[in-house]
Scaffold this motif. Structure first.
Motif, mmCIF file in Angstrom:
data_model
loop_
_atom_site.group_PDB
_atom_site.id
_atom_site.type_symbol
_atom_site.label_atom_id
_atom_site.label_comp_id
_atom_site.label_asym_id
_atom_site.label_seq_id
_atom_site.Cartn_x
_atom_site.Cartn_y
_atom_site.Cartn_z
ATOM 1 N N GLU A 190 0.839 -1.212 0.000
ATOM 2 C CA GLU A 190 0.000 0.000 0.000
ATOM 3 C C GLU A 190 0.871 1.258 0.000
ATOM 4 O OE1 GLU A 190 -3.912 -1.799 2.341
ATOM 5 O OE2 GLU A 190 -2.414 -0.658 3.469
ATOM 6 N N ARG A 191 1.926 1.264 0.813
ATOM 7 C CA ARG A 191 2.813 2.435 0.855
ATOM 8 C C ARG A 191 3.497 2.662 -0.485
ATOM 9 N NH1 ARG A 191 4.471 0.418 5.836
ATOM 10 N NH2 ARG A 191 6.487 -0.181 4.976
ATOM 11 N N ILE A 192 3.865 1.573 -1.144
ATOM 12 C CA ILE A 192 4.546 1.684 -2.434
ATOM 13 C C ILE A 192 3.570 2.044 -3.543
ATOM 14 C CG2 ILE A 192 5.748 0.340 -4.211
ATOM 15 C CD1 ILE A 192 7.034 -1.258 -1.903
ATOM 16 N N GLY A 193 2.392 1.435 -3.540
ATOM 17 C CA GLY A 193 1.475 1.558 -4.670
ATOM 18 C C GLY A 193 0.435 2.654 -4.603
ATOM 19 N N LEU A 194 0.204 3.219 -3.405
ATOM 20 C CA LEU A 194 -0.843 4.242 -3.267
ATOM 21 C C LEU A 194 -0.244 5.579 -2.835
ATOM 22 C CD1 LEU A 194 -3.556 2.160 -1.346
ATOM 23 C CD2 LEU A 194 -3.528 2.726 -3.777
ATOM 24 N N ARG A 195 -0.789 6.639 -3.384
ATOM 25 C CA ARG A 195 -0.380 7.984 -2.947
ATOM 26 C C ARG A 195 -0.960 8.309 -1.570
ATOM 27 N NH1 ARG A 195 -1.475 10.610 -8.725
ATOM 28 N NH2 ARG A 195 0.568 10.211 -9.625
#
Length: 153
Positions: free
Chosen positions: A25-30
């Protein structure tokens, strides 16, 4: 070596899916702080890990249905990443309209597809290697037995 790494990742995903999901989530979402996961999200991650481990350990003795489905999912992720991202977000999150994906999510989804295909191919090669090793062992035993018979005659 790759097989062992993937089995290790699968075991980690089974045991501790929460940190893996949070990292994704941290990598893929703003805006990962707004993500509202569905209750079955952790179970889905555990299932993915279980499939990895099962196919990589059992090889051809594993289910061809499971292997085929993982390969099909991998192919779909490689060929059609955007619809697969949308589908997976709807399965995992309640508030998909609020989520803002990073621009590299599409290439990352393709890489995940390649990973699925790799697991599928490695699981198939496990069975072939085992069968080859067993047949090589049988041939060596037969040759040894033949030599013993000749030397005792």
């Amino acid at each position: 070596m790759l097989r062992k790494l993937l089995v290790g990742f699968g075991l980690l995903e089974i045991a501790k899916p929460e940190p893996i999901i949070r990292t994704c989530e941290r990598i893929g979402l703003r805006n990962p702080e707004t993500a509202q996961r569905r209750p079955l999200a952790l179970s889905g991650a555990r299932l993915e890990g279980l499939v990895f481990v099962w196919l990589l350990v059992r090889g051809r003795k594993g289910s061809t249905l499971v292997s085929g489905l993982l390969g099909l999912a991998g192919l779909a992720l490689v060929m059609l990443p955007r619809p697969m991202i949308t589908l997976s977000q709807h399965l995992v999150y309640r508030n998909t309209d609020d989520l803002e994906a990073q621009p590299w999510v599409v290439p990352a989804a393709r890489l995940l597809g390649v990973l699925y295909l790799t697991v599928t191919l490695l699981s198939r090669s496990t069975g072939e290697e085992t069968a080859t090793a067993e047949s090589d062992g049988d041939s060596e035993r037969e040759e040894s037995a033949r030599r013993l018979r000749l030397s005792s005659s």
